[in-house]
Motif scaffolding. Structure first.
Motif, mmCIF file in Angstrom:
data_model
loop_
_atom_site.group_PDB
_atom_site.id
_atom_site.type_symbol
_atom_site.label_atom_id
_atom_site.label_comp_id
_atom_site.label_asym_id
_atom_site.label_seq_id
_atom_site.Cartn_x
_atom_site.Cartn_y
_atom_site.Cartn_z
ATOM 1 N N ASP A 1 -2.051 -6.468 -14.381
ATOM 2 C CA ASP A 1 -1.833 -5.635 -13.201
ATOM 3 C C ASP A 1 -3.149 -4.932 -12.905
ATOM 4 O O ASP A 1 -3.495 -3.930 -13.528
ATOM 5 N N MET A 2 -3.909 -5.478 -11.971
ATOM 6 C CA MET A 2 -5.239 -4.960 -11.667
ATOM 7 C C MET A 2 -5.180 -3.541 -11.099
ATOM 8 O O MET A 2 -6.121 -2.782 -11.254
ATOM 9 N N GLY A 3 -4.088 -3.177 -10.478
ATOM 10 C CA GLY A 3 -3.948 -1.841 -9.918
ATOM 11 C C GLY A 3 -3.835 -0.757 -10.966
ATOM 12 O O GLY A 3 -4.089 0.407 -10.694
ATOM 13 N N PHE B 1 -2.981 -14.609 -14.464
ATOM 14 C CA PHE B 1 -2.389 -14.088 -13.237
ATOM 15 C C PHE B 1 -2.901 -12.680 -13.004
ATOM 16 O O PHE B 1 -2.639 -11.778 -13.805
ATOM 17 N N LEU B 2 -3.669 -12.498 -11.937
ATOM 18 C CA LEU B 2 -4.192 -11.188 -11.570
ATOM 19 C C LEU B 2 -3.345 -10.637 -10.434
ATOM 20 O O LEU B 2 -3.472 -11.056 -9.287
ATOM 21 N N ASP B 3 -2.475 -9.709 -10.765
ATOM 22 C CA ASP B 3 -1.604 -9.084 -9.771
ATOM 23 C C ASP B 3 -2.340 -7.910 -9.141
ATOM 24 O O ASP B 3 -3.092 -7.206 -9.806
ATOM 25 N N GLU B 4 -2.124 -7.697 -7.863
ATOM 26 C CA GLU B 4 -2.736 -6.606 -7.103
ATOM 27 C C GLU B 4 -4.264 -6.666 -7.133
ATOM 28 O O GLU B 4 -4.943 -5.659 -7.324
ATOM 29 N N VAL B 5 -4.809 -7.854 -6.922
ATOM 30 C CA VAL B 5 -6.258 -8.047 -6.926
ATOM 31 C C VAL B 5 -6.940 -7.254 -5.810
ATOM 32 O O VAL B 5 -8.116 -6.909 -5.915
ATOM 33 N N GLY B 6 -6.210 -6.907 -4.779
ATOM 34 C CA GLY B 6 -6.759 -6.114 -3.686
ATOM 35 C C GLY B 6 -7.044 -4.675 -4.061
ATOM 36 O O GLY B 6 -7.664 -3.943 -3.288
ATOM 37 N N GLU B 7 -6.623 -4.253 -5.239
ATOM 38 C CA GLU B 7 -6.849 -2.878 -5.693
ATOM 39 C C GLU B 7 -8.187 -2.703 -6.401
ATOM 40 O O GLU B 7 -8.582 -1.578 -6.718
ATOM 41 N N LEU C 1 -6.476 -19.773 -12.326
ATOM 42 C CA LEU C 1 -6.302 -18.426 -11.804
ATOM 43 C C LEU C 1 -5.239 -18.400 -10.721
ATOM 44 O O LEU C 1 -5.234 -19.226 -9.814
ATOM 45 N N ILE C 2 -4.351 -17.434 -10.836
ATOM 46 C CA ILE C 2 -3.392 -17.123 -9.779
ATOM 47 C C ILE C 2 -3.580 -15.638 -9.493
ATOM 48 O O ILE C 2 -3.661 -14.826 -10.415
ATOM 49 N N SER C 3 -3.682 -15.284 -8.241
ATOM 50 C CA SER C 3 -3.810 -13.870 -7.899
ATOM 51 C C SER C 3 -2.829 -13.531 -6.793
ATOM 52 O O SER C 3 -2.412 -14.396 -6.030
ATOM 53 N N THR D 1 -1.580 -10.127 -4.030
ATOM 54 C CA THR D 1 -1.837 -8.809 -3.467
ATOM 55 C C THR D 1 -0.880 -8.565 -2.312
ATOM 56 O O THR D 1 -0.363 -9.513 -1.722
ATOM 57 N N ASN D 2 -0.660 -7.311 -2.028
ATOM 58 C CA ASN D 2 0.132 -6.971 -0.858
ATOM 59 C C ASN D 2 -0.772 -6.411 0.238
ATOM 60 O O ASN D 2 -0.298 -5.925 1.245
ATOM 61 N N ARG D 3 -2.066 -6.483 0.016
ATOM 62 C CA ARG D 3 -3.037 -5.939 0.961
ATOM 63 C C ARG D 3 -3.638 -7.068 1.800
ATOM 64 O O ARG D 3 -3.795 -8.186 1.316
ATOM 65 N N PRO D 4 -4.013 -6.773 3.027
ATOM 66 C CA PRO D 4 -4.643 -7.786 3.892
ATOM 67 C C PRO D 4 -6.122 -7.949 3.533
ATOM 68 O O PRO D 4 -6.983 -7.233 4.053
ATOM 69 N N LEU D 5 -6.419 -8.882 2.636
ATOM 70 C CA LEU D 5 -7.781 -9.016 2.116
ATOM 71 C C LEU D 5 -8.800 -9.294 3.217
ATOM 72 O O LEU D 5 -9.913 -8.769 3.181
ATOM 73 N N PHE D 6 -8.433 -10.119 4.191
ATOM 74 C CA PHE D 6 -9.394 -10.433 5.244
ATOM 75 C C PHE D 6 -9.763 -9.172 6.023
ATOM 76 O O PHE D 6 -10.937 -8.957 6.346
ATOM 77 N N ASP D 7 -8.794 -8.323 6.300
ATOM 78 C CA ASP D 7 -9.078 -7.045 6.969
ATOM 79 C C ASP D 7 -9.951 -6.155 6.088
ATOM 80 O O ASP D 7 -10.835 -5.460 6.576
#
Length: 155
Positions: A5-7, A46-52, A85-87, A89-95
């Protein structure tokens, strides 16, 4: 499969968690500890919440994904790990890239196969199936039978 959990990983613990550490490398390092990359060798990471991840942590992650290896904290030997690797996120990475919050090179490294899922509120018809499946799984593990009423399911 090794899940992270990266967050929940602070920047100060990032290297120790992912790369591991040697005994005595910092206060509290009572023994050698393998990091998540090493534990995932030959399997899936598995990297969960990679956007954090902060930009600094993203750079360190990218270096490993680009094949440069890593070192345990307090060690001088470079290590390599072979994992899929599987990742998520619930964040809009492109944004986030557009606002300078996520590295574009890391984005393109991890986005080889994107699966976008809609929130359950957008497909409520799946909820009864999911609930029944979870009840079955829990019941199977506990050797019990669980049921849910139609009223509880909103039917």
């Amino acid at each position: 499969m090794v899940c992270v959990d990266m967050g929940s990983i602070t920047e100060s613990l990032f290297e120790s968690e992912l790369f591991g550490h040697e005994k005595g490398s910092f206060t509290g390092a009572a023994g050698m500890r393998k990091g998540r990359f090493e534990l995932a060798d030959g399997g899936i990471l598995f990297l969960d919440e990679v956007g954090e991840l902060s930009l600094r942590m993203q750079a360190k992650l990218l270096r490993v994904l680009d094949g440069y290896g890593y070192m345990r904290v307090g060690d001088s030997r470079e290590r390599h790990s072979d994992f899929r690797l599987i990742s998520a996120t619930n964040r809009p990475l492109f944004d986030m890239i557009q606002h300078g919050l996520f590295r574009e090179d890391l984005y393109f490294r991890i986005k080889s196969g994107v699966i976008e899922t809609l929130p359950l509120v957008k497909h409520r018809e799946d909820i009864p199936l999911l609930v029944r499946n979870y009840l079955y799984e829990i019941g199977h593990r506990k050797k019990a039978e669980y049921m849910i009423t139609g009223k509880a399911m909103g039917q």
